[in-house]
Design a protein around this motif. Structure first.
Motif, PDB file in Angstrom:
ATOM      1  N   PRO A  65      -6.936 111.725  -4.462  1.00  0.00           N
ATOM      2  CA  PRO A  65      -6.994 111.857  -5.920  1.00  0.00           C
ATOM      3  C   PRO A  65      -7.059 110.553  -6.726  1.00  0.00           C
ATOM      4  CG  PRO A  65      -4.746 112.190  -5.150  1.00  0.00           C
ATOM      5  CD  PRO A  65      -5.604 111.989  -3.926  1.00  0.00           C
ATOM      6  N   TYR A  66      -7.024 109.400  -6.058  1.00  0.00           N
ATOM      7  CA  TYR A  66      -6.915 108.144  -6.804  1.00  0.00           C
ATOM      8  C   TYR A  66      -8.175 107.297  -6.695  1.00  0.00           C
ATOM      9  CZ  TYR A  66      -2.075 109.606  -6.484  1.00  0.00           C
ATOM     10  OH  TYR A  66      -0.924 110.340  -6.536  1.00  0.00           O
ATOM     11  N   ASP A  67      -8.594 106.757  -7.823  1.00  0.00           N
ATOM     12  CA  ASP A  67      -9.718 105.825  -7.849  1.00  0.00           C
ATOM     13  C   ASP A  67      -9.242 104.383  -7.694  1.00  0.00           C
ATOM     14  OD1 ASP A  67     -11.585 107.874  -8.268  1.00  0.00           O
ATOM     15  OD2 ASP A  67     -11.268 107.818 -10.430  1.00  0.00           O
ATOM     16  N   LEU A  68      -8.008 104.112  -8.086  1.00  0.00           N
ATOM     17  CA  LEU A  68      -7.458 102.754  -7.989  1.00  0.00           C
ATOM     18  C   LEU A  68      -6.981 102.469  -6.572  1.00  0.00           C
ATOM     19  CD1 LEU A  68      -5.259 102.620 -11.228  1.00  0.00           C
ATOM     20  CD2 LEU A  68      -7.503 101.589 -10.855  1.00  0.00           C
ATOM     21  N   PRO A  69      -6.879 101.178  -6.212  1.00  0.00           N
ATOM     22  CA  PRO A  69      -6.279 100.829  -4.926  1.00  0.00           C
ATOM     23  C   PRO A  69      -4.825 101.302  -4.895  1.00  0.00           C
ATOM     24  CG  PRO A  69      -7.248  98.894  -5.994  1.00  0.00           C
ATOM     25  CD  PRO A  69      -7.314 100.012  -6.975  1.00  0.00           C
ATOM     26  N   VAL A  70      -4.381 101.759  -3.730  1.00  0.00           N
ATOM     27  CA  VAL A  70      -3.022 102.278  -3.569  1.00  0.00           C
ATOM     28  C   VAL A  70      -2.296 101.480  -2.495  1.00  0.00           C
ATOM     29  CG1 VAL A  70      -1.617 104.272  -2.902  1.00  0.00           C
ATOM     30  CG2 VAL A  70      -3.671 104.610  -4.301  1.00  0.00           C
ATOM     31  N   LEU A  71      -1.169 100.913  -2.872  1.00  0.00           N
ATOM     32  CA  LEU A  71      -0.273 100.230  -1.946  1.00  0.00           C
ATOM     33  C   LEU A  71       0.862 101.185  -1.625  1.00  0.00           C
ATOM     34  CD1 LEU A  71       0.934  97.837  -0.389  1.00  0.00           C
ATOM     35  CD2 LEU A  71       1.892  97.034  -2.563  1.00  0.00           C
ATOM     36  N   VAL A  72       1.023 101.522  -0.351  1.00  0.00           N
ATOM     37  CA  VAL A  72       2.108 102.405   0.076  1.00  0.00           C
ATOM     38  C   VAL A  72       3.202 101.537   0.673  1.00  0.00           C
ATOM     39  CG1 VAL A  72       2.765 104.347   1.544  1.00  0.00           C
ATOM     40  CG2 VAL A  72       0.455 104.262   0.542  1.00  0.00           C
ATOM     41  N   LEU A  73       4.367 101.531   0.025  1.00  0.00           N
ATOM     42  CA  LEU A  73       5.502 100.770   0.538  1.00  0.00           C
ATOM     43  C   LEU A  73       6.269 101.665   1.508  1.00  0.00           C
ATOM     44  CD1 LEU A  73       6.845  98.912  -2.628  1.00  0.00           C
ATOM     45  CD2 LEU A  73       5.243  98.109  -0.877  1.00  0.00           C
TER      46      LEU A  73
END
Length: 178
Positions: A65-73
């Motif tokens: 669902p995301y267009d932006l970069p996603v950082l998963v901590l």
């Protein structure tokens, strides 16, 4: 300067998900005729930072669902390979919030959307959150995953705006006191 911002929904009793992570109570309230401001909120963000629970829930909701970069901590996922379909969109890190924000700032990231209960809690504990948009859904779950947890000190908030929707949702925007 990099800043962190929260946009999240909670039950009346403060839970963001059931104990098993289910958000059916929230998805049932999704009314496409109501603009809850997510598009406007996300429009000026550069990156999303979320925890493992939010990442794993997003994977179950259909196409990414995301267009932006996603950082998963996540310490558990830090050494795991990113799924092929998400390469270039998602990356994993075991960094602490302050270290993650410093790393993002070095990459010229300026505004970060922080999502997920434990990640929001850790960013609050570290004093990294600039503001929060909290949408309260008129349902009591009785138990679940809380939005807020223990803090080492009080966190003062200033109400910036509050509005209600025909569906019964109430959305409040808070700025955190410096």
């Amino acid at each position: 300067m990099i800043t962190a911002h929260v946009f999240i929904a909670t039950s009346m009793d403060g839970f963001i998900a059931r104990e098993d992570g289910d958000i059916d109570w929230l998805l049932q309230r999704d009314d496409p005729s109501e603009d809850h401001g997510y598009a406007a909120f996300i429009a000026d963000k550069d990156t999303i930072v979320m925890g493992r629970g939010s990442y794993e829930k997003a994977l179950t909701l259909g196409p990414w669902p995301y267009d932006l970069p996603v950082l998963v901590l996540s310490r558990q996922l830090a050494d795991a390979p990113v799924p092929e379909a998400l390469k270039g969109k998602v990356w994993f890190s075991s960094r602490a919030p302050k270290d993650a924000m410093e790393n993002l700032a070095a990459q010229n990231v300026r505004k970060v959307y922080v999502d997920g209960g434990k990640v929001v809690q850790s960013f609050l504990r570290d004093g990294l959150v600039a503001d929060m948009v909290i949408t309260t859904v008129p349902v009591l779950l009785g138990a679940g995953r809380p939005l807020f947890g223990a803090l080492p000190h009080d966190v003062e908030l200033k109400l910036v705006a509050s509005r209600s929707f025909p569906s019964g949702l109430v959305q409040s925007t808070y700025r955190l006191a410096p």
